[in-house]
Design a protein around this motif. Structure first.
Motif, PDB file in Angstrom:
ATOM      1  N   TRP A   1       0.844  -1.203   0.000  1.00 63.29           N
ATOM      2  CA  TRP A   1       0.000   0.000   0.000  1.00 63.29           C
ATOM      3  C   TRP A   1       0.880   1.255   0.000  1.00 63.29           C
ATOM      4  CZ3 TRP A   1      -5.324   1.375   0.523  1.00 63.29           C
ATOM      5  CH2 TRP A   1      -5.555   2.668   0.958  1.00 63.29           C
ATOM      6  N   GLU A   2       1.865   1.300   0.899  1.00 64.27           N
ATOM      7  CA  GLU A   2       2.734   2.471   1.013  1.00 64.27           C
ATOM      8  C   GLU A   2       3.533   2.686  -0.279  1.00 64.27           C
ATOM      9  OE1 GLU A   2       2.736   4.625   3.293  1.00 64.27           O
ATOM     10  OE2 GLU A   2       1.548   3.642   4.829  1.00 64.27           O
ATOM     11  N   LYS A   3       4.004   1.609  -0.880  1.00 65.18           N
ATOM     12  CA  LYS A   3       4.799   1.732  -2.096  1.00 65.18           C
ATOM     13  C   LYS A   3       3.950   2.271  -3.249  1.00 65.18           C
ATOM     14  CE  LYS A   3       8.071  -0.893  -4.930  1.00 65.18           C
ATOM     15  NZ  LYS A   3       8.789  -2.184  -5.090  1.00 65.18           N
ATOM     16  N   MET A   4       2.717   1.773  -3.377  1.00 64.80           N
ATOM     17  CA  MET A   4       1.851   2.260  -4.445  1.00 64.80           C
ATOM     18  C   MET A   4       1.415   3.698  -4.195  1.00 64.80           C
ATOM     19  SD  MET A   4      -0.491  -1.006  -5.589  1.00 64.80           S
ATOM     20  CE  MET A   4      -1.275  -1.206  -3.983  1.00 64.80           C
ATOM     21  N   LYS A   5       1.299   4.078  -2.931  1.00 58.85           N
ATOM     22  CA  LYS A   5       0.939   5.453  -2.599  1.00 58.85           C
ATOM     23  C   LYS A   5       2.036   6.414  -3.058  1.00 58.85           C
ATOM     24  CE  LYS A   5       0.922   6.456   1.747  1.00 58.85           C
ATOM     25  NZ  LYS A   5       0.508   6.488   3.167  1.00 58.85           N
ATOM     26  N   VAL A   6       3.289   6.028  -2.867  1.00 57.29           N
ATOM     27  CA  VAL A   6       4.414   6.850  -3.317  1.00 57.29           C
ATOM     28  C   VAL A   6       4.423   6.942  -4.849  1.00 57.29           C
ATOM     29  CG1 VAL A   6       6.922   6.989  -3.435  1.00 57.29           C
ATOM     30  CG2 VAL A   6       5.819   6.371  -1.293  1.00 57.29           C
ATOM     31  N   GLU A   7       4.233   5.800  -5.521  1.00 52.14           N
ATOM     32  CA  GLU A   7       4.236   5.799  -6.981  1.00 52.14           C
ATOM     33  C   GLU A   7       3.112   6.677  -7.533  1.00 52.14           C
ATOM     34  OE1 GLU A   7       3.949   1.651  -7.839  1.00 52.14           O
ATOM     35  OE2 GLU A   7       6.127   1.346  -7.787  1.00 52.14           O
ATOM     36  N   TYR A   8       1.945   6.631  -6.892  1.00 53.15           N
ATOM     37  CA  TYR A   8       0.837   7.466  -7.342  1.00 53.15           C
ATOM     38  C   TYR A   8       1.168   8.949  -7.147  1.00 53.15           C
ATOM     39  CZ  TYR A   8      -3.932   9.183  -7.928  1.00 53.15           C
ATOM     40  OH  TYR A   8      -5.044   9.849  -8.369  1.00 53.15           O
ATOM     41  N   GLY A   9       1.829   9.278  -6.052  1.00 55.10           N
ATOM     42  CA  GLY A   9       2.224  10.656  -5.815  1.00 55.10           C
ATOM     43  C   GLY A   9       3.206  11.169  -6.861  1.00 55.10           C
ATOM     44  N   ILE A  10       4.176  10.326  -7.247  1.00 59.16           N
ATOM     45  CA  ILE A  10       5.133  10.706  -8.286  1.00 59.16           C
ATOM     46  C   ILE A  10       4.413  10.912  -9.616  1.00 59.16           C
ATOM     47  CG2 ILE A  10       7.125   9.907  -9.618  1.00 59.16           C
ATOM     48  CD1 ILE A  10       8.041   8.387  -7.129  1.00 59.16           C
ATOM     49  N   TRP A  11       3.521   9.981  -9.939  1.00 53.29           N
ATOM     50  CA  TRP A  11       2.774  10.067 -11.199  1.00 53.29           C
ATOM     51  C   TRP A  11       1.944  11.358 -11.274  1.00 53.29           C
ATOM     52  CZ3 TRP A  11       2.656   7.926 -15.847  1.00 53.29           C
ATOM     53  CH2 TRP A  11       1.509   8.060 -16.640  1.00 53.29           C
ATOM     54  N   LYS A  12       1.278  11.709 -10.187  1.00 59.03           N
ATOM     55  CA  LYS A  12       0.447  12.916 -10.182  1.00 59.03           C
ATOM     56  C   LYS A  12       1.300  14.169 -10.335  1.00 59.03           C
ATOM     57  CE  LYS A  12      -3.346  13.189  -9.759  1.00 59.03           C
ATOM     58  NZ  LYS A  12      -4.425  13.179 -10.787  1.00 59.03           N
ATOM     59  N   GLN A  13       2.491  14.153  -9.769  1.00 59.13           N
ATOM     60  CA  GLN A  13       3.378  15.303  -9.950  1.00 59.13           C
ATOM     61  C   GLN A  13       3.774  15.465 -11.415  1.00 59.13           C
ATOM     62  OE1 GLN A  13       6.433  16.482  -7.067  1.00 59.13           O
ATOM     63  NE2 GLN A  13       5.976  14.591  -5.977  1.00 59.13           N
ATOM     64  N   LEU A  14       3.954  14.344 -12.107  1.00 59.24           N
ATOM     65  CA  LEU A  14       4.333  14.409 -13.518  1.00 59.24           C
ATOM     66  C   LEU A  14       3.183  14.932 -14.381  1.00 59.24           C
ATOM     67  CD1 LEU A  14       6.338  11.079 -13.984  1.00 59.24           C
ATOM     68  CD2 LEU A  14       7.255  13.404 -13.923  1.00 59.24           C
ATOM     69  N   VAL A  15       1.993  14.338 -14.213  1.00 60.26           N
ATOM     70  CA  VAL A  15       0.876  14.703 -15.090  1.00 60.26           C
ATOM     71  C   VAL A  15       0.316  16.078 -14.745  1.00 60.26           C
ATOM     72  CG1 VAL A  15       0.261  12.299 -15.511  1.00 60.26           C
ATOM     73  CG2 VAL A  15      -0.801  13.506 -13.611  1.00 60.26           C
ATOM     74  N   ASP A  16       0.523  16.541 -13.510  1.00 61.72           N
ATOM     75  CA  ASP A  16       0.034  17.866 -13.119  1.00 61.72           C
ATOM     76  C   ASP A  16       1.076  18.957 -13.348  1.00 61.72           C
ATOM     77  OD1 ASP A  16      -2.254  16.607 -12.360  1.00 61.72           O
ATOM     78  OD2 ASP A  16      -1.824  16.621 -10.210  1.00 61.72           O
ATOM     79  N   ARG A  17       2.236  18.569 -13.882  1.00 67.34           N
ATOM     80  CA  ARG A  17       3.340  19.519 -14.010  1.00 67.34           C
ATOM     81  C   ARG A  17       3.005  20.624 -15.004  1.00 67.34           C
ATOM     82  NH1 ARG A  17       7.090  19.272  -9.929  1.00 67.34           N
ATOM     83  NH2 ARG A  17       8.915  20.471 -10.539  1.00 67.34           N
ATOM     84  N   GLN A  18       2.298  20.273 -16.082  1.00 68.47           N
ATOM     85  CA  GLN A  18       1.926  21.263 -17.079  1.00 68.47           C
ATOM     86  C   GLN A  18       0.645  20.818 -17.757  1.00 68.47           C
ATOM     87  OE1 GLN A  18       5.747  20.570 -19.237  1.00 68.47           O
ATOM     88  NE2 GLN A  18       4.460  20.417 -21.052  1.00 68.47           N
ATOM     89  N   THR A  19      -0.098  21.775 -18.299  1.00 69.26           N
ATOM     90  CA  THR A  19      -1.410  21.474 -18.879  1.00 69.26           C
ATOM     91  C   THR A  19      -1.305  20.855 -20.255  1.00 69.26           C
ATOM     92  OG1 THR A  19      -1.493  23.741 -19.739  1.00 69.26           O
ATOM     93  CG2 THR A  19      -2.519  23.325 -17.594  1.00 69.26           C
ATOM     94  N   SER A  20      -0.250  21.122 -20.988  1.00 69.98           N
ATOM     95  CA  SER A  20      -0.131  20.646 -22.374  1.00 69.98           C
ATOM     96  C   SER A  20       0.740  19.407 -22.474  1.00 69.98           C
ATOM     97  CB  SER A  20       0.456  21.755 -23.264  1.00 69.98           C
ATOM     98  OG  SER A  20       1.739  22.157 -22.774  1.00 69.98           O
ATOM     99  N   ILE A  21       0.630  18.519 -21.517  1.00 69.84           N
ATOM    100  CA  ILE A  21       1.460  17.315 -21.529  1.00 69.84           C
ATOM    101  C   ILE A  21       0.984  16.360 -22.613  1.00 69.84           C
ATOM    102  CG2 ILE A  21       0.062  16.034 -19.846  1.00 69.84           C
ATOM    103  CD1 ILE A  21       2.686  14.997 -18.669  1.00 69.84           C
ATOM    104  N   GLY A  22       1.944  15.739 -23.320  1.00 74.03           N
ATOM    105  CA  GLY A  22       1.595  14.785 -24.362  1.00 74.03           C
ATOM    106  C   GLY A  22       1.164  13.453 -23.780  1.00 74.03           C
ATOM    107  N   TRP A  23       0.342  12.717 -24.544  1.00 73.33           N
ATOM    108  CA  TRP A  23      -0.180  11.450 -24.038  1.00 73.33           C
ATOM    109  C   TRP A  23      -0.227  10.418 -25.154  1.00 73.33           C
ATOM    110  CZ3 TRP A  23      -0.806   9.236 -19.550  1.00 73.33           C
ATOM    111  CH2 TRP A  23      -1.613   8.112 -19.438  1.00 73.33           C
ATOM    112  N   ASP A  24       0.320   9.240 -24.882  1.00 74.59           N
ATOM    113  CA  ASP A  24       0.278   8.115 -25.817  1.00 74.59           C
ATOM    114  C   ASP A  24      -0.832   7.183 -25.366  1.00 74.59           C
ATOM    115  OD1 ASP A  24       0.630   5.899 -27.385  1.00 74.59           O
ATOM    116  OD2 ASP A  24       2.816   5.856 -27.212  1.00 74.59           O
TER     117      ASP A  24
END
Length: 239
Positions: A59-82
């Motif tokens: 649980w703790e490990k996935m919580k950290v990974e989710y936090g990192i992911w949200k920082q990436l996708v929330d970093r800018q509004t025009s982020i590219g997506w595959d």
């Protein structure tokens, strides 16, 4: 050591999210009833019996990974997506920049976050409210808050099962007698769960040993009767 295959991770995410939705998350992690339900249902679906500590570490490990992911996708509004790979599609320069800005982001360079829907149920409200220690308002990077270790069993050996105290730079947290008792009770509950699981494994092993012993005795007894059948037949008149 826990074996977290992609399928096992998918199953445990479903079970975690299910417990959150029925109200079995205390603050930043599941309560005792939630972990107990996950242990039982995971065993039913996979045949694997993990301890509460192993599930809590995951649980703790996935919580950290989710936090990192949200920082990436929330970093800018025009982020590219595959959409085919379900991952961020940005130039190499952007990833190099993120490697310095968001520690641990390299894990998502070639593979996006898996099971995001269930992880969102588990952690998104914590991320938005800043109640958890990796939220943006805390100023603590996810990789600094909780170190990631592939060995989930060793990761939690010295981990306290109670909720962490809120710590501010200006003051040390005060702990009263009742808080100490709550932490002791939480640790005792975890010890009880681990003891029950270990005791069950010992009983299952003993049961298997008794069954094998009975089979061997039956085999030797039948072999003895077969070899001594003529002798027994000759002495039947004595009886």
């Amino acid at each position: 050591m826990a074996d977290w295959t992609d399928e096992n991770v998918r199953i445990v995410c479903e079970l975690f999210a299910e417990q959150v939705e029925i109200g079995n998350r205390s603050s930043t992690h599941l309560n005792k009833a939630g972990f107990t339900n996950v242990i039982q249902k995971f065993k039913q679906r996979t045949g694997i019996l993990y301890t509460r500590k192993q599930f809590k570490n995951k649980w703790e490990k996935m919580k950290v990974e989710y936090g990192i992911w949200k920082q990436l996708v929330d970093r800018q509004t025009s982020i590219g997506w595959d959409d085919s790979d379900k991952n961020i599609d940005m130039p190499e320069e952007w990833w190099k920049k993120m490697a310095n800005a968001v520690k641990g982001s390299g894990r998502f360079r070639y593979k996006g976050l898996q099971n995001e829907d269930n992880l969102s149920i588990m952690f998104e409200d914590l991320h938005n409210t800043g109640d958890d220690h990796w939220g943006p308002s805390s100023g603590v990077a996810p990789s600094q808050a909780i170190p990631l270790d592939d060995d989930d069993e060793d990761e939690g050996e010295n981990e306290d099962d109670s909720d962490p105290d809120e710590v501010t730079p200006s003051a040390r947290p005060k702990r009263g007698k009742s808080q100490d008792n709550d932490m002791d009770d939480s640790g005792s509950d975890e010890d009880d769960d681990d003891f029950k699981i270990k005791a069950l494994r010992v009983l299952q092993s003993a049961q298997n040993n008794i069954f094998c012993t009975a089979l061997l005795l039956s085999k030797y007894y039948l072999t003895y009767l077969h070899k001594n059948e003529p002798r027994i037949a000759r002495t039947d008149w004595i009886c």
